[in-house]
Design a protein around this motif. Sequence first.
Motif, PDB file in Angstrom:
ATOM      1  N   ILE A  26       0.872  -1.174   0.000  1.00  0.00           N
ATOM      2  CA  ILE A  26       0.000   0.000   0.000  1.00  0.00           C
ATOM      3  C   ILE A  26       0.907   1.221   0.000  1.00  0.00           C
ATOM      4  O   ILE A  26       1.859   1.288   0.775  1.00  0.00           O
ATOM      5  CB  ILE A  26      -0.915   0.054   1.244  1.00  0.00           C
ATOM      6  CG1 ILE A  26      -1.864  -1.129   1.277  1.00  0.00           C
ATOM      7  CG2 ILE A  26      -1.707   1.354   1.267  1.00  0.00           C
ATOM      8  CD1 ILE A  26      -2.746  -1.175   2.510  1.00  0.00           C
ATOM      9  N   ASP A  60      -1.516   4.523  -4.205  1.00  0.00           N
ATOM     10  CA  ASP A  60      -2.873   3.983  -4.254  1.00  0.00           C
ATOM     11  C   ASP A  60      -3.911   5.061  -3.958  1.00  0.00           C
ATOM     12  O   ASP A  60      -5.015   5.034  -4.482  1.00  0.00           O
ATOM     13  CB  ASP A  60      -3.020   2.843  -3.237  1.00  0.00           C
ATOM     14  CG  ASP A  60      -2.108   1.688  -3.565  1.00  0.00           C
ATOM     15  OD1 ASP A  60      -2.208   1.162  -4.689  1.00  0.00           O
ATOM     16  OD2 ASP A  60      -1.278   1.320  -2.713  1.00  0.00           O
ATOM     17  N   CYS A  61      -3.544   5.990  -3.063  1.00  0.00           N
ATOM     18  CA  CYS A  61      -4.463   7.059  -2.717  1.00  0.00           C
ATOM     19  C   CYS A  61      -3.697   8.233  -2.104  1.00  0.00           C
ATOM     20  O   CYS A  61      -2.519   8.104  -1.779  1.00  0.00           O
ATOM     21  CB  CYS A  61      -5.558   6.580  -1.768  1.00  0.00           C
ATOM     22  SG  CYS A  61      -4.964   5.918  -0.205  1.00  0.00           S
ATOM     23  N   SER A  94      -8.036   5.384  -4.495  1.00  0.00           N
ATOM     24  CA  SER A  94      -8.728   4.183  -4.049  1.00  0.00           C
ATOM     25  C   SER A  94      -9.215   4.294  -2.592  1.00  0.00           C
ATOM     26  O   SER A  94      -8.416   4.256  -1.657  1.00  0.00           O
ATOM     27  CB  SER A  94      -7.804   2.967  -4.172  1.00  0.00           C
ATOM     28  OG  SER A  94      -8.397   1.836  -3.584  1.00  0.00           O
ATOM     29  N   ILE A  95     -10.526   4.398  -2.438  1.00  0.00           N
ATOM     30  CA  ILE A  95     -11.108   4.415  -1.091  1.00  0.00           C
ATOM     31  C   ILE A  95     -10.872   3.053  -0.419  1.00  0.00           C
ATOM     32  O   ILE A  95     -10.633   2.980   0.780  1.00  0.00           O
ATOM     33  CB  ILE A  95     -12.618   4.750  -1.140  1.00  0.00           C
ATOM     34  CG1 ILE A  95     -12.835   6.168  -1.681  1.00  0.00           C
ATOM     35  CG2 ILE A  95     -13.279   4.577   0.220  1.00  0.00           C
ATOM     36  CD1 ILE A  95     -12.346   7.275  -0.798  1.00  0.00           C
ATOM     37  N   GLU A  96     -10.913   1.979  -1.215  1.00  0.00           N
ATOM     38  CA  GLU A  96     -10.636   0.639  -0.682  1.00  0.00           C
ATOM     39  C   GLU A  96      -9.263   0.577  -0.017  1.00  0.00           C
ATOM     40  O   GLU A  96      -9.118   0.063   1.086  1.00  0.00           O
ATOM     41  CB  GLU A  96     -10.673  -0.399  -1.815  1.00  0.00           C
ATOM     42  CG  GLU A  96     -11.948  -1.147  -1.941  1.00  0.00           C
ATOM     43  CD  GLU A  96     -11.857  -2.167  -3.062  1.00  0.00           C
ATOM     44  OE1 GLU A  96     -10.819  -2.864  -3.195  1.00  0.00           O
ATOM     45  OE2 GLU A  96     -12.840  -2.265  -3.809  1.00  0.00           O
ATOM     46  N   LYS A  97      -8.242   1.085  -0.705  1.00  0.00           N
ATOM     47  CA  LYS A  97      -6.883   1.072  -0.157  1.00  0.00           C
ATOM     48  C   LYS A  97      -6.777   1.999   1.051  1.00  0.00           C
ATOM     49  O   LYS A  97      -6.064   1.696   1.999  1.00  0.00           O
ATOM     50  CB  LYS A  97      -5.856   1.478  -1.228  1.00  0.00           C
ATOM     51  CG  LYS A  97      -5.632   0.418  -2.273  1.00  0.00           C
ATOM     52  CD  LYS A  97      -4.832  -0.737  -1.726  1.00  0.00           C
ATOM     53  CE  LYS A  97      -4.405  -1.664  -2.839  1.00  0.00           C
ATOM     54  NZ  LYS A  97      -3.520  -2.735  -2.393  1.00  0.00           N
ATOM     55  N   LEU A  99      -9.162   2.598   3.227  1.00  0.00           N
ATOM     56  CA  LEU A  99      -9.772   1.862   4.344  1.00  0.00           C
ATOM     57  C   LEU A  99      -8.862   0.737   4.823  1.00  0.00           C
ATOM     58  O   LEU A  99      -8.754   0.480   6.018  1.00  0.00           O
ATOM     59  CB  LEU A  99     -11.142   1.322   3.940  1.00  0.00           C
ATOM     60  CG  LEU A  99     -12.242   2.366   3.789  1.00  0.00           C
ATOM     61  CD1 LEU A  99     -13.481   1.758   3.139  1.00  0.00           C
ATOM     62  CD2 LEU A  99     -12.576   2.996   5.134  1.00  0.00           C
ATOM     63  N   GLU A 100      -8.201   0.060   3.882  1.00  0.00           N
ATOM     64  CA  GLU A 100      -7.252  -0.992   4.226  1.00  0.00           C
ATOM     65  C   GLU A 100      -6.081  -0.407   5.026  1.00  0.00           C
ATOM     66  O   GLU A 100      -5.655  -0.973   6.036  1.00  0.00           O
ATOM     67  CB  GLU A 100      -6.739  -1.675   2.956  1.00  0.00           C
ATOM     68  CG  GLU A 100      -5.880  -2.884   3.205  1.00  0.00           C
ATOM     69  CD  GLU A 100      -5.438  -3.543   1.902  1.00  0.00           C
ATOM     70  OE1 GLU A 100      -4.409  -4.244   1.943  1.00  0.00           O
ATOM     71  OE2 GLU A 100      -6.089  -3.365   0.856  1.00  0.00           O
ATOM     72  N   LYS A 103      -7.228   0.315   8.497  1.00  0.00           N
ATOM     73  CA  LYS A 103      -7.356  -0.926   9.268  1.00  0.00           C
ATOM     74  C   LYS A 103      -5.983  -1.383   9.771  1.00  0.00           C
ATOM     75  O   LYS A 103      -5.835  -1.805  10.914  1.00  0.00           O
ATOM     76  CB  LYS A 103      -8.001  -2.006   8.391  1.00  0.00           C
ATOM     77  CG  LYS A 103      -8.521  -3.174   9.163  1.00  0.00           C
ATOM     78  CD  LYS A 103      -9.366  -4.166   8.366  1.00  0.00           C
ATOM     79  CE  LYS A 103      -9.306  -4.095   6.889  1.00  0.00           C
ATOM     80  NZ  LYS A 103      -9.988  -5.192   6.203  1.00  0.00           N
TER      81      LYS A 103
END
Length: 112
Positions: A26, A60-61, A94-97, A99-100, A103
């Motif tokens: 990431i 990624d973001c 990437s909102i997914e990345k 959030l990952e 986490k």
Amino acid sequence: MTYEEIFTKSKELILANDVDGLEGHIAVQINIIGEGEGAFYIELKDGKVYVEPYEYYDRDCIFIVSGKNFIKMCEGKLDAVLAFTTGRLKVEGSIEKALEFNKIVKSVQKKK
């Protein structure tokens, strides 16, 4: 705070965490806005963390946040999702990345 102070404090807080055993990749660019404006990146790659004081184009973001709020996030005093929903943090890419990444930050902070 100056950019150098924000970067140094952030790097110190981030590198103090144990990421052994975290696999994958990431890359998050942090764009500091307001006081101490500037950019740096955080990369998690196969159990190692890199924090460098420049833009990262293969990211990624991007987190767009004030230095004060980013340091609070690193210290575990401000939840990134709460910061996002209240407008103190903006995310591009990437909102997914994102959030990952959040986490991972939370799990690492719990290990302490």
